[in-house]
Structure formats: structure tokens, C-alpha cells
Design a protein around this motif. Sequence first.
Motif, PDB file in Angstrom:
ATOM      1  N   GLY A  51     -11.640   9.158  -9.865  1.00 52.52           N
ATOM      2  CA  GLY A  51     -10.939   9.378 -11.115  1.00 52.52           C
ATOM      3  C   GLY A  51      -9.900  10.469 -11.025  1.00 52.52           C
ATOM      4  N   THR A  52      -9.196  10.504  -9.903  1.00 47.61           N
ATOM      5  CA  THR A  52      -8.192  11.542  -9.676  1.00 47.61           C
ATOM      6  C   THR A  52      -6.801  10.937  -9.559  1.00 47.61           C
ATOM      7  OG1 THR A  52      -8.543  11.388  -7.287  1.00 47.61           O
ATOM      8  CG2 THR A  52      -9.833  13.037  -8.488  1.00 47.61           C
ATOM      9  N   GLN A  53      -5.811  11.765  -9.790  1.00 49.22           N
ATOM     10  CA  GLN A  53      -4.446  11.320  -9.572  1.00 49.22           C
ATOM     11  C   GLN A  53      -4.230  11.072  -8.081  1.00 49.22           C
ATOM     12  OE1 GLN A  53      -1.486  13.875 -11.353  1.00 49.22           O
ATOM     13  NE2 GLN A  53      -2.645  14.092 -13.264  1.00 49.22           N
ATOM     14  N   PRO A  54      -3.515   9.996  -7.718  1.00 52.60           N
ATOM     15  CA  PRO A  54      -3.283   9.725  -6.299  1.00 52.60           C
ATOM     16  C   PRO A  54      -2.635  10.930  -5.618  1.00 52.60           C
ATOM     17  CG  PRO A  54      -2.551   7.881  -7.648  1.00 52.60           C
ATOM     18  CD  PRO A  54      -2.879   8.996  -8.596  1.00 52.60           C
ATOM     19  N   ALA A  55      -3.096  11.250  -4.415  1.00 55.50           N
ATOM     20  CA  ALA A  55      -2.610  12.446  -3.721  1.00 55.50           C
ATOM     21  C   ALA A  55      -2.477  12.159  -2.231  1.00 55.50           C
ATOM     22  CB  ALA A  55      -3.557  13.620  -3.970  1.00 55.50           C
ATOM     23  N   PHE A  56      -1.566  11.254  -1.898  1.00 59.04           N
ATOM     24  CA  PHE A  56      -1.369  10.897  -0.491  1.00 59.04           C
ATOM     25  C   PHE A  56      -0.985  12.106   0.345  1.00 59.04           C
ATOM     26  CE2 PHE A  56       1.706   9.874   2.856  1.00 59.04           C
ATOM     27  CZ  PHE A  56       0.907   9.120   3.698  1.00 59.04           C
ATOM     28  N   SER A  62      -8.505   7.724  -5.437  1.00 60.35           N
ATOM     29  CA  SER A  62      -8.159   7.836  -6.852  1.00 60.35           C
ATOM     30  C   SER A  62      -9.078   6.989  -7.714  1.00 60.35           C
ATOM     31  CB  SER A  62      -6.701   7.428  -7.066  1.00 60.35           C
ATOM     32  OG  SER A  62      -6.333   7.579  -8.414  1.00 60.35           O
ATOM     33  N   ILE A  63      -9.348   5.763  -7.270  1.00 55.91           N
ATOM     34  CA  ILE A  63     -10.237   4.877  -8.029  1.00 55.91           C
ATOM     35  C   ILE A  63     -11.673   5.400  -8.016  1.00 55.91           C
ATOM     36  CG2 ILE A  63     -11.215   2.538  -8.119  1.00 55.91           C
ATOM     37  CD1 ILE A  63      -8.552   1.575  -6.839  1.00 55.91           C
ATOM     38  N   ALA A  64     -12.124   5.854  -6.860  1.00 51.08           N
ATOM     39  CA  ALA A  64     -13.516   6.276  -6.718  1.00 51.08           C
ATOM     40  C   ALA A  64     -13.828   7.551  -7.493  1.00 51.08           C
ATOM     41  CB  ALA A  64     -13.848   6.479  -5.237  1.00 51.08           C
ATOM     42  N   LYS A  93       0.813  -1.219   0.000  1.00 55.67           N
ATOM     43  CA  LYS A  93       0.000   0.000   0.000  1.00 55.67           C
ATOM     44  C   LYS A  93       0.845   1.267   0.000  1.00 55.67           C
ATOM     45  CE  LYS A  93      -1.503  -1.653   3.878  1.00 55.67           C
ATOM     46  NZ  LYS A  93      -0.386  -2.497   4.338  1.00 55.67           N
ATOM     47  N   ALA A  94       1.970   1.253   0.718  1.00 56.81           N
ATOM     48  CA  ALA A  94       2.807   2.455   0.792  1.00 56.81           C
ATOM     49  C   ALA A  94       3.383   2.791  -0.580  1.00 56.81           C
ATOM     50  CB  ALA A  94       3.925   2.247   1.811  1.00 56.81           C
ATOM     51  N   MET A  95       3.876   1.794  -1.296  1.00 56.93           N
ATOM     52  CA  MET A  95       4.442   2.041  -2.614  1.00 56.93           C
ATOM     53  C   MET A  95       3.381   2.529  -3.593  1.00 56.93           C
ATOM     54  SD  MET A  95       6.673  -0.485  -5.076  1.00 56.93           S
ATOM     55  CE  MET A  95       5.331  -1.639  -5.364  1.00 56.93           C
ATOM     56  N   ILE A  96       2.199   1.925  -3.573  1.00 61.04           N
ATOM     57  CA  ILE A  96       1.139   2.351  -4.483  1.00 61.04           C
ATOM     58  C   ILE A  96       0.660   3.755  -4.131  1.00 61.04           C
ATOM     59  CG2 ILE A  96      -1.214   1.864  -5.261  1.00 61.04           C
ATOM     60  CD1 ILE A  96       0.916   0.051  -6.473  1.00 61.04           C
ATOM     61  N   ALA A  97       0.578   4.073  -2.841  1.00 64.45           N
ATOM     62  CA  ALA A  97       0.140   5.411  -2.434  1.00 64.45           C
ATOM     63  C   ALA A  97       1.116   6.484  -2.897  1.00 64.45           C
ATOM     64  CB  ALA A  97      -0.039   5.471  -0.919  1.00 64.45           C
ATOM     65  N   HIS A  98       2.403   6.172  -2.841  1.00 64.01           N
ATOM     66  CA  HIS A  98       3.418   7.175  -3.191  1.00 64.01           C
ATOM     67  C   HIS A  98       3.822   7.146  -4.666  1.00 64.01           C
ATOM     68  CE1 HIS A  98       4.339   8.714   0.848  1.00 64.01           C
ATOM     69  NE2 HIS A  98       4.144   7.473   1.285  1.00 64.01           N
ATOM     70  N   HIS A  99       3.815   5.966  -5.278  1.00 61.60           N
ATOM     71  CA  HIS A  99       4.351   5.839  -6.639  1.00 61.60           C
ATOM     72  C   HIS A  99       3.377   5.181  -7.616  1.00 61.60           C
ATOM     73  CE1 HIS A  99       8.248   7.001  -5.022  1.00 61.60           C
ATOM     74  NE2 HIS A  99       8.133   6.065  -4.109  1.00 61.60           N
ATOM     75  N   GLY A 100       2.145   4.994  -7.205  1.00 59.99           N
ATOM     76  CA  GLY A 100       1.192   4.276  -8.047  1.00 59.99           C
ATOM     77  C   GLY A 100       0.942   4.931  -9.392  1.00 59.99           C
ATOM     78  N   PHE A 101       0.911   6.255  -9.430  1.00 59.11           N
ATOM     79  CA  PHE A 101       0.653   6.951 -10.690  1.00 59.11           C
ATOM     80  C   PHE A 101       1.762   6.672 -11.691  1.00 59.11           C
ATOM     81  CE2 PHE A 101       0.591  10.794 -13.429  1.00 59.11           C
ATOM     82  CZ  PHE A 101      -0.703  10.663 -13.926  1.00 59.11           C
ATOM     83  N   ALA A 133      -4.196   6.106   5.830  1.00 53.19           N
ATOM     84  CA  ALA A 133      -4.114   7.164   4.816  1.00 53.19           C
ATOM     85  C   ALA A 133      -3.595   6.628   3.488  1.00 53.19           C
ATOM     86  CB  ALA A 133      -3.230   8.300   5.316  1.00 53.19           C
ATOM     87  N   HIS A 134      -2.643   5.699   3.535  1.00 60.01           N
ATOM     88  CA  HIS A 134      -2.187   5.053   2.300  1.00 60.01           C
ATOM     89  C   HIS A 134      -3.365   4.414   1.572  1.00 60.01           C
ATOM     90  CE1 HIS A 134       2.149   4.552   3.990  1.00 60.01           C
ATOM     91  NE2 HIS A 134       2.087   5.601   3.210  1.00 60.01           N
ATOM     92  N   LYS A 135      -4.158   3.658   2.323  1.00 58.31           N
ATOM     93  CA  LYS A 135      -5.292   2.950   1.719  1.00 58.31           C
ATOM     94  C   LYS A 135      -6.339   3.925   1.202  1.00 58.31           C
ATOM     95  CE  LYS A 135      -4.506  -0.792   5.017  1.00 58.31           C
ATOM     96  NZ  LYS A 135      -5.002  -1.446   6.246  1.00 58.31           N
ATOM     97  N   LEU A 136      -6.608   4.964   1.981  1.00 57.34           N
ATOM     98  CA  LEU A 136      -7.620   5.937   1.572  1.00 57.34           C
ATOM     99  C   LEU A 136      -7.230   6.629   0.280  1.00 57.34           C
ATOM    100  CD1 LEU A 136     -10.282   7.432   2.305  1.00 57.34           C
ATOM    101  CD2 LEU A 136      -8.830   9.171   3.387  1.00 57.34           C
ATOM    102  N   SER A 137      -5.966   7.005   0.137  1.00 57.90           N
ATOM    103  CA  SER A 137      -5.551   7.714  -1.074  1.00 57.90           C
ATOM    104  C   SER A 137      -5.699   6.839  -2.313  1.00 57.90           C
ATOM    105  CB  SER A 137      -4.103   8.213  -0.935  1.00 57.90           C
ATOM    106  OG  SER A 137      -3.182   7.143  -0.931  1.00 57.90           O
ATOM    107  N   ILE A 138      -5.488   5.522  -2.152  1.00 53.02           N
ATOM    108  CA  ILE A 138      -5.672   4.595  -3.273  1.00 53.02           C
ATOM    109  C   ILE A 138      -7.146   4.515  -3.650  1.00 53.02           C
ATOM    110  CG2 ILE A 138      -5.464   2.181  -3.988  1.00 53.02           C
ATOM    111  CD1 ILE A 138      -2.999   2.017  -2.076  1.00 53.02           C
TER     112      ILE A 138
END
Length: 430
Positions: free
Chosen positions: A217-222, A213-215, A107-115, A205-210
Motif C-alpha cells: 500500500g505504498t506509492q511506487p518507488a522504483f 506498491s500493491i503488496a 512494466k517500465a512505464m508503470i514503474a516510473h509513471h504508474g502513480f 526491479a521494474h516488476k518488484l517496484s510494482i
Amino acid sequence: MTEPLRVAIAGLGTVGAGVIRLLDTNGELIARRAGRPIEVVAVTARDRSKDRDVDLSRFKWIDDPTALAVEADADVVLELVGGADGTALALARAALDAKKSFVTANKAMIAHHGFELAQAAESAGVALKFEAAVAGGIPVVKGLREGAAANAIDRVYGVMNGTCNFILSKMESEGGDFSEVLAEAQAKGFAEADPSFDIDGVDAAHKLSILSSIAFGTQPAFDDVAIGGIRDVVAADIAEAAALGYRIRLVGIAEEDGEGLFQRVHPYLVPMAHPLAHVSGSTNAVVAEGNFVGRLFFEGAGAGDGPTASAVVADLIDIARGEFGPPYAMPVTVLAKQPPAPTGERRGRAYVRLTVADKVGVLAEIAAAMRDAGVSIEALMQRGAMADGSVLVAIVTHEGPERCVAQALEKLSASSNLKGAPMWMHILGD
């Protein structure tokens, strides 16, 4: 059946070993559902000699985790190493550069670098999957990305950290204070030796930011998530909440409000009539509200080798079927860049707990500060003196702008009668 889907695994902790056990146990069933077998062909981990209660001799061992992306004769690289950067990120980049699909529970990697990783996956024409990164075995990523794809999501929120929920549930049932229950959680393995990521709200917060973005349609913004944890919740807060008809839960909540994307992780008072109030122990639960489907409620085990391995293998089955799709439900080129929503005019009710000197005039001072800031008090409770001579004062406000409560607390912070920082918790609305 067609050729098997070949998988290389980096990380052989409880989840990595759990994935191997799951594939061994349910292999035939999985092959029928996937349309072809799923086989592990190579592995890597820090300690080759460690007993993991699975037979690793049948797999190729590759010492360098990053080299796994190139040296393993695999279609998919599965990362279970953890960490936002370092080895995990290097492996993700290498796998996608090699045009291999990539699955992670990180989750941490996807929250920070998922985009960035989603851009690389879409450019390479391969899959990036991370169902296990949010809420363990609960299929909430798939639920939002696919099941609710026809809906505009109004709000997504939930209890997203099992450690915090275990602690708060124990405080409710046994009346213990935070430090006592945390120590018990650590002794039982429910909390890490350093539990900061959990109890300070970062994991949620990591999980929420992911999910945001899906819900939406926004760029991830942790970095735009307002984060608060539970370390300042005391037994008296739990008791006051119960007396008022609430339970305290660490809630992550996100919604668009016309001025930007609101994202917050914070302890909330949740009404007893709301299903989140009844999420207990280490369970996770997520609520999504769609404009046509209504309220969706996802609940289940948020961690553990079995549930997390289940989510990981579900992603592998999708890839075996050729079901890729954009990682964030829509192509990265159309993900909007939303500013963080201002919170000052955000309206709601609040719970405020103050520790103050036990003397005449203190309640009048508190009431005056609230009045001057435009805060309307619904209820005010004062409890008996503690050993140091201070008392607890709990306040529930009527609905109003958040800036008003903030102004009142700022004014009170200068008072010599205040014996410690105030505790401010929001009250979850319907």
C-alpha cells in the motif's frame, strides 16, 4: 448479450498479434466469461506493411499512435509499444484524458509513471490495468490485489526475469561461463542484442517496484530499489553454491521493516529446500507471505506472446465485466510514501567470492579483515590456481549485519593481493 467491449491496440509485435489471435481463437468462450464480446476495432504500429500472420484488414488503421485514444471508436486503449516514456506515455495520458480505460504490458512505464496514471484513471472513473507488466501470464498482480486483499503482506519476492534465470540454469546444467551462455541465449532469442536491462537487474526491479506498491500500500518507488545483476557470476560461483546446498537465482525481494520499505534485486544463494531453487529456464515465480493465508507461490511463463496475451485479455475481461477497482489495490489518496529502509543493520548470511594472489599470508589477511569488521566466518574454501596464478576464495558468513561485510570488503579492496572486485551475494533466508 450487451454491446461488445471495443478495443484499440497500439503495437502489433508478438504480443499485439498474440492478443488478436487469442481473441479470434477463444472469442466465444471469452464473451461468455466477460458477459459480452470483446472486439478489436482499431490498431496502429510503426510498419503497416509488415506481415504479422493475422488479418488486420477488418480493423481501422490509425497512423498516429497518440491519436488512437481519440480517433478510435473504442472503450479501451491497449498499449503494447513499450518504453517508459515517449509514445507509450503520451498514449496513456491521452487515453485517460479521454476517459477511456487503459491496459498495458509496459512494466517500465508503470514503474516510473504508474502513480500519475493511477491518479488520472481514478479521477476519470476508468480502469488502469497492467497484469501483463509483471511475470507475463502469471496472475500475480490479481493475486495480490484481489486474492490476498484481506492479508497484511509480510514479504514479496521471487525470480522475475526469465533471461537471467535461463542463463543461470544453463550455467548450472552445462557448466559454462556467463559470457558463453549469454551468447547462446542471444542466438536463441531468449536475450536481446543489448541485454543490459535484463542481466543488470533493471527489468526485475521494474516488476518488484510494482508488486511492492500493491503488496504494502505504498506509492511506487522504483528509484529506491537497490539493483544488482548477474554479469559477474562465474561458473565457480555456481559450483560453490551447489557444493554448499544452494542454487544462484536473481531474486527481487521487498518487505517493510519498521524503518521504511526495503526493496532489492540481487543474485542470491537460494537453499535447495526452497521452491525458488527449482525454478528453471525462462520461468518466473513470485512468493507472497500473508499474515493469515501464509505462503503463496505463483509460477509460470514470464514472457512470450501466448502468456502475455493471456494476461492482457484477462484485464480486458475484467473491464468488460465492469470490474475496475483501484490499480494499486487501494485508492491513490491513501497510498503511503515510505522512505527506503536502511540496510546497514539488516541481518543475514552472505557468500563472498574473492580472486586473490596465490601466496602465503593471503588467507590470514582475509580472515583478519573479516574479524576486524565483526564478520563471523562459517566456511572458507580455496580452489586451485588459475592460469594467471590467482586463486578463488569463497566465504560463507554466519548471520550478522550487512554493514560488517561491507566494511570487511572495503578494507580488502585496498590490498594488493586482491585480483579483481569481490562478488558478494546474499543468502536467502526462510
